[in-house]
Design a protein around this motif. Sequence first.
Motif, PDB file in Angstrom:
ATOM      1  N   UNK A  52     -82.888  11.729  36.208  1.00 23.66           N
ATOM      2  CA  UNK A  52     -84.308  10.840  36.075  1.00 23.66           C
ATOM      3  C   UNK A  52     -84.288  10.319  34.610  1.00 23.66           C
ATOM      4  N   UNK A  53     -83.387  10.916  34.071  1.00 20.46           N
ATOM      5  CA  UNK A  53     -83.668  10.069  32.606  1.00 20.46           C
ATOM      6  C   UNK A  53     -82.847   9.381  32.235  1.00 20.46           C
ATOM      7  N   UNK A  54     -83.117   8.275  31.945  1.00 19.09           N
ATOM      8  CA  UNK A  54     -82.481   6.873  31.496  1.00 19.09           C
ATOM      9  C   UNK A  54     -81.780   7.669  30.024  1.00 19.09           C
ATOM     10  N   UNK A  55     -80.222   6.834  29.732  1.00 17.46           N
ATOM     11  CA  UNK A  55     -80.105   6.913  27.933  1.00 17.46           C
ATOM     12  C   UNK A  55     -78.635   5.939  28.216  1.00 17.46           C
ATOM     13  N   UNK A  56     -78.908   5.922  26.670  1.00 18.00           N
ATOM     14  CA  UNK A  56     -76.963   5.022  26.104  1.00 18.00           C
ATOM     15  C   UNK A  56     -76.696   5.819  25.364  1.00 18.00           C
ATOM     16  N   UNK A  57     -75.084   5.914  24.979  1.00 15.27           N
ATOM     17  CA  UNK A  57     -74.706   6.694  24.037  1.00 15.27           C
ATOM     18  C   UNK A  57     -73.615   6.115  23.354  1.00 15.27           C
ATOM     19  N   UNK A  58     -74.162   6.196  22.073  1.00 19.12           N
ATOM     20  CA  UNK A  58     -72.525   5.539  21.218  1.00 19.12           C
ATOM     21  C   UNK A  58     -72.410   6.304  19.800  1.00 19.12           C
ATOM     22  N   UNK A  96     -77.386   1.387  22.187  1.00 17.24           N
ATOM     23  CA  UNK A  96     -76.437   2.507  21.328  1.00 17.24           C
ATOM     24  C   UNK A  96     -75.499   1.829  20.658  1.00 17.24           C
ATOM     25  N   UNK A  97     -75.187   1.008  21.064  1.00 20.48           N
ATOM     26  CA  UNK A  97     -73.453   0.142  20.637  1.00 20.48           C
ATOM     27  C   UNK A  97     -74.031  -0.984  19.162  1.00 20.48           C
ATOM     28  N   UNK A  98     -75.205  -1.172  19.658  1.00 21.28           N
ATOM     29  CA  UNK A  98     -75.525  -1.977  18.502  1.00 21.28           C
ATOM     30  C   UNK A  98     -76.062  -1.630  17.347  1.00 21.28           C
ATOM     31  N   UNK A  99     -77.041  -0.572  17.358  1.00 15.12           N
ATOM     32  CA  UNK A  99     -77.219   0.722  16.310  1.00 15.12           C
ATOM     33  C   UNK A  99     -76.555   1.359  15.721  1.00 15.12           C
ATOM     34  N   UNK A 100     -75.299   1.526  16.848  1.00 15.12           N
ATOM     35  CA  UNK A 100     -74.133   2.406  15.402  1.00 15.12           C
ATOM     36  C   UNK A 100     -73.173   1.988  15.270  1.00 15.12           C
ATOM     37  N   UNK A 123     -73.567   9.120  15.716  1.00 16.18           N
ATOM     38  CA  UNK A 123     -73.874   9.219  17.460  1.00 16.18           C
ATOM     39  C   UNK A 123     -75.297   8.991  17.443  1.00 16.18           C
ATOM     40  N   UNK A 124     -75.610   7.834  18.629  1.00 14.21           N
ATOM     41  CA  UNK A 124     -76.620   7.692  18.289  1.00 14.21           C
ATOM     42  C   UNK A 124     -77.073   7.428  20.498  1.00 14.21           C
ATOM     43  N   UNK A 125     -77.961   8.492  20.732  1.00 15.96           N
ATOM     44  CA  UNK A 125     -78.496   8.339  22.139  1.00 15.96           C
ATOM     45  C   UNK A 125     -79.839   7.814  21.900  1.00 15.96           C
ATOM     46  N   UNK A 126     -80.218   6.664  23.175  1.00 16.88           N
ATOM     47  CA  UNK A 126     -81.420   6.308  22.857  1.00 16.88           C
ATOM     48  C   UNK A 126     -82.150   6.907  24.779  1.00 16.88           C
TER      49      UNK A 126
END
Length: 160
Positions: A40-46, A69-73, A82-85
């Motif tokens: 159930x976790x929501x996440x975005x990774x770049x 995550x893409x914007x921050x990366x 890597x950036x993981x929200x």
Amino acid sequence: MELKLVPVAIPENANVIIGQSHFIKTVEDLYEIMVTGVPGAAFGLAFNEASGACLVRAEGNDVGLRAAAVDTALALGAGHAFVLYLRNAYPINVLNRIKDCPEVCRIFCATANPLQVVVAESEQGRGVLGVIDGAPPAGVEDEAGVAWRKGLLRSIGYKR
């Protein structure tokens, strides 16, 4: 070399984990850690690829967090960062599994606080030196502060 402070915008009700890894496989491995770690976790990774095509590689199960995550990366521009929200989960739920990922070299932060990343830039590229996470201490906790801390941990189920 030039030093830069890159502000990190953390989406509402989310946390961020920023780290360094060494291989393109990181994107798929961290994806698997997230989907199996907290249902159930929501996440975005770049992940910023540092050789070859030098692309930002992205995964996730939440379109908005993936875009963030893409914007921050891209803003960091540092190779192998890597950036993981994440939302509906906390870093404490997945951090040890992320650290155990064979490609992960280091974790710079895991936070929901206001955040700045210290980046060095040279003629070769950019690298993350560290982070400024939250605010400086305002003092030392007293008995009321200890009671508040213990109460909080118990109210959220992290202590009995």
